[in-house]
Each structure stands twice: as structure tokens, then as C-alpha cells.
Design a protein around this motif. Structure first.
Motif, PDB file in Angstrom:
ATOM      1  N   SER A  96       7.043   3.691   5.317  1.00 14.84           N
ATOM      2  CA  SER A  96       6.535   5.054   5.507  1.00 14.84           C
ATOM      3  C   SER A  96       5.141   5.206   4.912  1.00 14.84           C
ATOM      4  N   ALA A  97       4.507   4.076   4.534  1.00 16.90           N
ATOM      5  CA  ALA A  97       3.206   4.139   3.867  1.00 16.90           C
ATOM      6  C   ALA A  97       2.100   4.561   4.822  1.00 16.90           C
ATOM      7  N   PHE A  98       2.012   3.906   5.978  1.00 18.18           N
ATOM      8  CA  PHE A  98       1.008   4.319   6.946  1.00 18.18           C
ATOM      9  C   PHE A  98       1.499   4.042   8.357  1.00 18.18           C
ATOM     10  N   CYS A  99       0.915   4.761   9.295  1.00 20.35           N
ATOM     11  CA  CYS A  99       1.306   4.623  10.691  1.00 20.35           C
ATOM     12  C   CYS A  99       0.069   4.605  11.569  1.00 20.35           C
ATOM     13  N   VAL A 100       0.230   4.058  12.761  1.00 20.26           N
ATOM     14  CA  VAL A 100      -0.822   4.123  13.778  1.00 20.26           C
ATOM     15  C   VAL A 100      -0.289   4.935  14.945  1.00 20.26           C
ATOM     16  N   ASP A 115       2.122  12.069   2.657  1.00 18.72           N
ATOM     17  CA  ASP A 115       3.277  11.180   2.527  1.00 18.72           C
ATOM     18  C   ASP A 115       3.033   9.876   3.288  1.00 18.72           C
ATOM     19  N   THR A 116       2.331   9.987   4.413  1.00 15.68           N
ATOM     20  CA  THR A 116       2.034   8.833   5.263  1.00 15.68           C
ATOM     21  C   THR A 116       0.581   8.918   5.718  1.00 15.68           C
ATOM     22  N   ARG A 132       7.545  15.665  12.938  1.00 15.50           N
ATOM     23  CA  ARG A 132       6.532  16.225  12.047  1.00 15.50           C
ATOM     24  C   ARG A 132       5.140  15.982  12.607  1.00 15.50           C
ATOM     25  N   LYS A 133       4.306  17.004  12.540  1.00 19.38           N
ATOM     26  CA  LYS A 133       2.910  16.859  12.952  1.00 19.38           C
ATOM     27  C   LYS A 133       2.130  16.282  11.770  1.00 19.38           C
ATOM     28  N   ARG A 134       1.250  15.336  12.075  1.00 16.65           N
ATOM     29  CA  ARG A 134       0.497  14.662  11.016  1.00 16.65           C
ATOM     30  C   ARG A 134      -1.002  14.882  11.187  1.00 16.65           C
ATOM     31  N   TYR A 169       0.815  -1.223   0.000  1.00 19.61           N
ATOM     32  CA  TYR A 169       0.000   0.000   0.000  1.00 19.61           C
ATOM     33  C   TYR A 169       0.840   1.260   0.000  1.00 19.61           C
ATOM     34  N   LYS A 170       0.389   2.238  -0.768  1.00 21.87           N
ATOM     35  CA  LYS A 170       0.929   3.588  -0.759  1.00 21.87           C
ATOM     36  C   LYS A 170      -0.252   4.549  -0.612  1.00 21.87           C
ATOM     37  N   PRO A 171      -0.078   5.658   0.097  1.00 20.02           N
ATOM     38  CA  PRO A 171      -1.187   6.605   0.269  1.00 20.02           C
ATOM     39  C   PRO A 171      -1.812   6.987  -1.071  1.00 20.02           C
ATOM     40  N   GLY A 172      -3.116   6.877  -1.134  1.00 16.44           N
ATOM     41  CA  GLY A 172      -3.844   7.209  -2.357  1.00 16.44           C
ATOM     42  C   GLY A 172      -4.121   6.026  -3.256  1.00 16.44           C
ATOM     43  N   ASP A 173      -3.640   4.838  -2.897  1.00 20.59           N
ATOM     44  CA  ASP A 173      -3.838   3.663  -3.757  1.00 20.59           C
ATOM     45  C   ASP A 173      -5.313   3.334  -3.966  1.00 20.59           C
ATOM     46  N   TRP A 174      -6.143   3.620  -2.968  1.00 19.26           N
ATOM     47  CA  TRP A 174      -7.551   3.241  -3.053  1.00 19.26           C
ATOM     48  C   TRP A 174      -8.465   4.443  -3.240  1.00 19.26           C
TER      49      TRP A 174
END
Length: 389
Positions: free
Chosen positions: A159-163, A99-100, A218-220, A78-83
Motif C-alpha cells: 500500500s506504499a505507492f501505486c501507479v 497513505d499511498t 477511494r479517490k486519490r 519505501y513508505k510515503p514521506g520517507d524521502w
């Protein structure tokens, strides 16, 4: 994800039956008869049908296990925006893609948020013996729970996604709603300290000094929310006069800041391995009614076990979150020129006519001023025919 008491179940020992998934099933004599459903009134009939659907969902887990590896591979890639769904003629390039992708985990104190982080991480490391990444409090009531925002990339090193692990919600309703608003509107940052009005002043000063390092990260912005609830606490609340726990969950869950358009957070149910299958179904149906979400669609039971059923629930839950995070990404801010380009032909013609009329008015004004620089007043009434046509 410790906590809870198995004695809360209402079924007798003679009604229990072991299952392959490690849970305990309780036979319900009313759950399989549609005739009985209808004879008990429409509200009870609806509740009974929902109970049947939840039990069928449990039974279908063995069938769905074949999809686990495929779904897990898709999440790994998965990459951000894939879906992103290209609705309304939009394309991927029209959206603000982070980015994440950031998933925020929230829930009452002791609900198992940090343990959930470890389950998610372990599921994608395929290593049941991997050490915990998130510190789990042995007894959160003594104040040793999560106090700092913690970011965990999934899988580790990606770096695709974080919790994001957060401090538990308290019994102060207004404080909870204020925190939720702040997290969802201002974003979250690893290392930032979550101070509450109930914290001791001395502890606050020490922790505030230690939290300065958080400013370096970095603030997300939060892209979707995972709401964690302890099933045993809900069951206690259902069977007692004190509804504090369920009320706390309902108040926080109803915050409009947690919703992304029509998409509400997913609900992760913990500590279900301490209950019978019948009581687990009771909890799901009760929460579905209280929170206004389907008990078979938006709930994911993630017990304190390392087995295929836990792994499957984690994968299905993350797929749900990431798809909705992508589906609700905001559109890029467009310039006036780009807005003109997006107008259809009919509206574009009307817009150009309006623009020409405005230009004509400006030209007329400039001509009058140029002929008589001292004349600053324009009799607009006398030239109204220019814009009235």
C-alpha cells in the motif's frame, strides 16, 4: 509496447554495431570531436555535446547495474514521506503525508502506458513469466484501449505507492488540457470511466452504467506524473513535415497542472528497442529541446524487453518519482495559535504589541457603551492616541 517501424532510422546498415544491451549502435563521425563541435556554430555545438552525453549515459549503464539491487530494495521498503527533506526547519510531522503515494501515467494513445504498468509490476515481482496485470490493446485505433482508471499497487499487495493507468491523450488539444486539469485538481479513482466528447453516444451510455462501481473506491490525489512517449512516433515527426505527434506531446507536457513547483514530470521513452542507438539519442535531444528538460536527467528509456537494462531504467525512474513526490508534499494547515508559535522573537514581540492594542481598543469601546448604553457612536478621532502611540 508494440508499434513503430525500424525503417525510420537514418543510418546505413554498414554503420550499425551490436551492443551488449541488445540495442544497435550507430557510429557518429562528428560526435567525438570537440574541434568539429565548435566549428559548426554554438547551437549545433551544444546539440553535439548533448549527443555525446547521451551516448556516454548509454555506456555507463553497465557500471550502474551494481546499484540496481540496492535501489530496488529501498523502493520495496519505501513508505510515503520517507524521502522528505527537512528544509526551512520543517520536520516530517509538518507535512500532509498520504497513505499511498500516487503516480499518474499519461501519454498519447498507443504510447505504451499499459505495457509500462506491466513492466513495473514484473520488475518488483522478479518473475518474468508473471501474467500481465494491465490489459494491453492489440490495436488501440479500433477503440479497445484503456477507458477506465486503473490503480495498481507496487509491489502487488503493498500500500506504499501505486501507479494509475489512464486513457490515452487524443488529438484534441483543448480536451487534453481540460482532462489534465481535472485529474490533477480533483484526483483519480479506480474504476471511474473516462468519457470523451468523441465517444459514440451509445457506447457512452453503456459504459456509464457499467462505471457506477467506481464510486466505491477511494479517490486519490496525484503526487507525481509519468509522461510516456513513443520514440518511433517522435522520430517520424522529426523526419516529416507533419509535427502533430510532437506538438501533441509538447502541448500536454506544458500544462502547469502537471508540474509540482519546479519539478516537471519524468518522461518514459518506449519502443526504443526498434531504433538504433544514434536515433534514440536524436529523439532524446529533440524532445529535450522541445520540452525544456535535460536529455540525460529526466528521460528514462524502458523498451519492450525483459532484461537488466529495462529493470535498471524502471528502478531509477521510480526512485526519481518517489523522491520528488515526497519533496513536494504540502505542509499541514496550521491554526492561528500554531502560527503564533512559529514566529521568531522579533516578529512575535511586534505581534503581541499589535494584539494588545486591539484588545485596548475593544476594552475602551465596551467601557463607553457600558457607561451610556444609548450611545452607539464612538468618536474614534478623539481616542486615536491609543493606537497611534
Amino acid at each position: 509496447m508494440g508499434g513503430g517501424n525500424p525503417s525510420n532510422t537514418i543510418a546505413s546498415e554498414g554503420d550499425k554495431e551490436d551492443n551488449d544491451d541488445g540495442y544497435v549502435e550507430v557510429s557518429d563521425p562528428d560526435s567525438s570531436s570537440s574541434t568539429v563541435h565548435e566549428s559548426r556554430g554554438p547551437e549545433q555545438a551544444r546539440r553535439d555535446r548533448a549527443h555525446d552525453e547521451v551516448l556516454q549515459l548509454y555506456s555507463s549503464m553497465q557500471v550502474r547495474i551494481g546499484t540496481r539491487s540496492v535501489a530496488k530494495d529501498r523502493i520495496r521498503r519505501y513508505k510515503p514521506g520517507d524521502w522528505i527533506e527537512g528544509v526551512g526547519g520543517t520536520a516530517r510531522s509538518d507535512y500532509e503525508i498520504p497513505d499511498t503515494t500516487t503516480l499518474l501515467i499519461i501519454g498519447p494513445e498507443g504510447s505504451g502506458k499499459s505495457s509500462l504498468v506491466n513492466r513495473i509490476s514484473r520488475a518488483f515481482e522478479d518473475d518474468a513469466s508473471a501474467p500481465d496485470r494491465a490489459q494491453v490493446a492489440y490495436n488501440w485505433s479500433v477503440g479497445m484501449g484503456t477507458h477506465y482508471f486503473k490503480e495498481y499497487m507496487i509491489p502487488r499487495g503493498s500500500s506504499a505507492f501505486c501507479v494509475y493507468d489512464t486513457r490515452g491523450l487524443s488529438n484534441d488539444r483543448s480536451e487534453n488540457l481540460g482532462l489534465i486539469k481535472k485529474w490533477m485538481t480533483e484526483g483519480v479513482r479506480h474504476g471511474d470511466l473516462d468519457l470523451r466528447s468523441s465517444d459514440l453516444s451509445g457506447e457512452m451510455r453503456v459504459r456509464k452504467t457499467a462505471s457506477q462501481i467506481g464510486g466505491r473506491y477511494r479517490k486519490r490525489a496525484v503526487n507525481f506524473v509519468i509522461f510516456v512517449v513513443d520514440m518511433t512516433s517522435v522520430l517520424k515527426s522529426m523526419d516529416a513535415r507533419d509535427k502533430c505527434y510532437t506538438d501533441l506531446v509538447a502541448d500536454a507536457f506544458s500544462s502547469p497542472f502537471l508540474s509540482f513547483k519546479d519539478d516537471k514530470p519524468v518522461i518514459v521513452l518506449t519502443h526504443g528497442d526498434e531504433l538504433s542507438r544514434f536515433d534514440r539519442a536524436r529523439v532524446r535531444i529533440h524532445l529535450g529541446e522541445v520540452l525544456g528538460v535535460p536529455p540525460t536527467k529526466q528521460f528514462f528509456e524502458i523498451p519492450d524487453t525483459d532484461d537488466w537494462s529495462t529493470d535498471l531504467a524502471i528502478v531509477e525512474m521510480l526512485r526519481h518519482c518517489l523522491e520528488r513526490a515526497d519533496r513536494n508534499l504540502p505542509l499541514k494547515k496550521t491554526s492561528p495559535l500554531e502560527m503564533w508559535k512559529t514566529l521568531d522573537r522579533a516578529h512575535s514581540f511586534e505581534a503581541w504589541v499589535l494584539l494588545l492594542e486591539v484588545c485596548l481598543l475593544c476594552f475602551t469601546y465596551m467601557m463607553i457603551i457600558s457607561k451610556n448604553p444609548r450611545e452607539k457612536h464612538v468618536d474614534w478621532h478623539s481616542i486615536r492616541h491609543l493606537w497611534l502611540g
